[in-house]
Design a protein around this motif. Structure first.
Motif, short mmCIF file in Angstrom:
data_model
loop_
_atom_site.label_atom_id
_atom_site.label_comp_id
_atom_site.label_asym_id
_atom_site.label_seq_id
_atom_site.Cartn_x
_atom_site.Cartn_y
_atom_site.Cartn_z
N ALA A 33 -85.86 22.20 12.07
CA ALA A 33 -86.55 21.56 10.96
C ALA A 33 -85.63 20.67 10.11
O ALA A 33 -85.33 20.96 8.95
N SER A 92 -77.65 29.14 0.67
CA SER A 92 -78.86 28.50 1.20
C SER A 92 -79.93 29.58 1.27
O SER A 92 -79.67 30.74 0.91
N VAL A 93 -81.10 29.23 1.74
CA VAL A 93 -82.23 30.17 1.61
C VAL A 93 -82.11 31.37 2.55
O VAL A 93 -82.43 32.50 2.16
N VAL A 94 -81.61 31.16 3.78
CA VAL A 94 -81.53 32.30 4.70
C VAL A 94 -80.61 33.41 4.18
O VAL A 94 -80.99 34.58 4.19
N PRO A 95 -79.41 33.09 3.67
CA PRO A 95 -78.62 34.16 3.05
C PRO A 95 -79.39 34.85 1.92
O PRO A 95 -79.22 36.06 1.69
N TYR A 118 -91.11 31.99 10.75
CA TYR A 118 -89.73 31.49 10.86
C TYR A 118 -88.81 32.69 11.20
O TYR A 118 -88.77 33.67 10.44
N CYS A 165 -94.24 33.60 3.37
CA CYS A 165 -93.70 32.25 3.53
C CYS A 165 -94.83 31.29 3.17
O CYS A 165 -95.85 31.26 3.85
N ASN A 169 -94.11 28.45 7.59
CA ASN A 169 -93.45 27.93 8.79
C ASN A 169 -93.66 29.01 9.86
O ASN A 169 -93.23 30.13 9.64
N ASP A 197 -90.73 33.13 0.27
CA ASP A 197 -89.93 31.94 0.58
C ASP A 197 -90.83 30.72 0.39
O ASP A 197 -91.78 30.52 1.15
N LEU A 199 -89.72 27.52 0.20
CA LEU A 199 -88.82 26.38 0.45
C LEU A 199 -89.58 25.09 0.78
O LEU A 199 -89.10 24.00 0.48
N HIS A 200 -90.76 25.22 1.39
CA HIS A 200 -91.50 24.02 1.80
C HIS A 200 -92.50 23.57 0.72
O HIS A 200 -93.35 22.72 1.01
N CYS A 230 -83.42 21.70 0.73
CA CYS A 230 -83.12 21.06 2.02
C CYS A 230 -84.33 20.55 2.79
O CYS A 230 -84.21 19.58 3.53
N LYS A 231 -85.50 21.19 2.64
CA LYS A 231 -86.63 20.70 3.44
C LYS A 231 -87.18 19.41 2.85
O LYS A 231 -87.37 18.43 3.55
N GLY A 240 -77.57 25.09 -0.17
CA GLY A 240 -78.09 25.23 -1.54
C GLY A 240 -79.43 25.95 -1.54
O GLY A 240 -80.29 25.68 -0.70
C1 LIG Z 1 -89.27 28.90 5.55
C2 LIG Z 1 -87.83 28.57 5.72
N1 LIG Z 1 -86.92 29.28 5.04
C3 LIG Z 1 -85.59 29.01 5.16
C4 LIG Z 1 -85.15 27.99 6.00
C5 LIG Z 1 -83.69 27.70 6.08
O1 LIG Z 1 -83.21 27.42 4.83
P1 LIG Z 1 -81.66 27.17 4.56
O2 LIG Z 1 -81.22 26.10 5.48
O3 LIG Z 1 -81.66 26.77 3.11
O4 LIG Z 1 -80.97 28.48 4.80
C6 LIG Z 1 -86.07 27.24 6.71
C7 LIG Z 1 -85.60 26.19 7.62
O5 LIG Z 1 -86.33 25.60 8.34
C8 LIG Z 1 -87.44 27.53 6.57
O6 LIG Z 1 -88.36 26.83 7.22
#
Ligand SMILES: Cc1ncc(COP(=O)(O)O)c(C=O)c1O
Length: 386
Positions: A33, A92-95, A118, A165, A169, A197, A199-200, A230-231, A240
């Motif tokens: 993505a 970033s979001v995954v951590p 995701y 989410c 995603n 989450d 993020l989108h 980031c998205k 971030g």
């Molecule tokens: C729903 C979702 N969360 C987190 C991430 C990744 O986020 P990051 O790159 O900030 O860790 C993605 C990446 O595609 C995503 O779609």
């Protein structure tokens, strides 16, 4: 107006791009993505200016101007009452997903999420000895919906967290208030915490973003919201993200569980995020217009050329979740399209137990690249099955 039509595969294959280098030369990569579009000029300028000033240690809690911009954005979405102490910046979001699960649950605890999802939603739970329970979405009236009946059957005394989410995603669902309220009722009845989450959220093609934490003060007290730049701004390489909660005890619990591991905020990422929020509204609107047109093009094209592939148009994100199970390829569909059509998509199984024969496509590319990828897929499939 950025010229998103003029993308050249040769130029996109720059050495830092995992999207364009993961698969062999000649493959059109419509998977991870990232958008293929250049970032906003405002962000380029701000990052260069920041480099001129220097990049020493920033405030460990984050640039107060960025925190204000994030709080203002959440206010616009209807999430009120946030102050800087409710925000914890993450790399970033995954951590942030992993940290939340570690801080809020113990080994053996159960976490529920809607699938397809995701993959880090499942790995953040399973990698550290927790149990991920999948609640597969159902297709009703031509859209993916939460199966609330099945959801109830999953809960046990070990269930501690619901992960959400939204926008979702890979289905691209933007959940409506009534659906989120039903989830809120579920959470309160079973005394769960929530990791959502969002993020989108800025990438809405339709509908309104409703922060889960905005549903009620009680819900806010049990919710961690994750988001980042980031998205929307196409800046994944900067990293971030932020963890938001009205409940500072939850944030402290997470901080304690991950003490010393989370690093400090990255100054360039904070700068690009702030400028994105403050100055890139027009760029984002133009990008969303292009994505909307690509989304519509993709579903119309599939209806006309490959009607066996089910594609439910996304309401948000730039992803579509495609069902190829009407063809006899089964688990081979990803490999077949990669090797024979030379199109790289995301394979379904990491998104949940039921998703063999499904693929995720990323339509954030030029219309010409998208068309070429679809034509390659059609040619190969017709050569195999007709
Ligand atoms: C729903 C979702 N969360 C987190 C991430 C990744 O986020 P990051 O790159 O900030 O860790 C993605 C990446 O595609 C995503 O779609």
């Amino acid at each position: 107006m950025p010229n998103f039509d003029a993308l050249e595969p040769a130029a996109l294959r720059d050495p830092y791009s995992v999207k364009w280098n993961h698969y062999p030369d000649g493959v059109l990569p419509l998977w991870v993505a990232d958008m293929d579009f250049p970032i906003a000029e405002e962000i380029k300028k701000a990052v260069l200016a920041r480099l001129e000033f220097g990049v020493g240690y920033p405030f460990m809690g984050g640039d107060p101007r960025l925190l204000s911009a994030i709080i203002a954005q959440q206010e616009d979405y209807g999430l009120h009452g946030l102050e800087p102490q409710h925000l914890m910046l993450v790399s970033s979001v995954v951590p942030g997903l992993y940290a939340s699960i570690q801080g809020l649950t113990a080994v053996g605890d159960e976490v529920i999420t809607q699938t397809p999802i995701y993959p880090p939603f499942l790995t953040s739970v399973r990698d550290h000895g927790r149990v991920a329970l999948e609640n597969p979405m159902v297709v009703r009236d031509g859209r993916f919906e939460i199966d609330f009946e099945h959801l109830e059957t999953l809960v046990s005394p070990k269930t501690k967290v619901l992960m959400i989410c939204n926008p979702q995603n890979p289905t691209g669902r933007v959940f409506e208030r009534a659906e989120l309220e039903k989830l809120a009722d579920f959470v309160l009845r079973h005394n769960l915490l929530v990791v959502t989450d969002e993020l989108h959220a800025m990438l809405r093609l339709e509908g309104e973003h409703i922060p889960f934490a905005s549903l009620s003060p009680e819900i806010a007290q049990r919710t961690i919201t994750l988001t980042g730049p980031c998205k929307a701004f196409n800046t994944a390489g900067f990293g971030g993200g932020v963890m938001i909660s009205h409940n500072t005890e939850l944030l402290a619990q997470i901080q304690k569980a991950t003490k010393g591991l989370m690093g400090h905020p990255n100054i360039l990422s904070m700068e690009m995020w702030r400028v994105g929020l403050e100055e890139c509204g027009t760029w984002l609107e133009q990008t969303l217009d292009y994505l909307r047109a690509n989304r519509d093009f993709l579903s119309t094209w599939l209806e006309q050329h490959l009607p066996e592939v089910t594609c439910i148009p996304a309401e948000g994100t730039y992803l579509a979740w495609l069902d190829f199970n009407k063809f006899p390829f089964g688990s081979e569909v990803h490999k077949f399209l990669l090797e024979e059509a030379k199109v790289g998509l995301n394979d379904g199984p990491p998104y949940g137990a039921l998703y063999q024969g499904w693929l995720r496509i990323n339509f954030a590319t030029s219309r010409a690249i998208l068309t070429e990828a679809l034509e390659r897929i059609e040619r190969c499939i017709r050569a195999r099955v007709d």
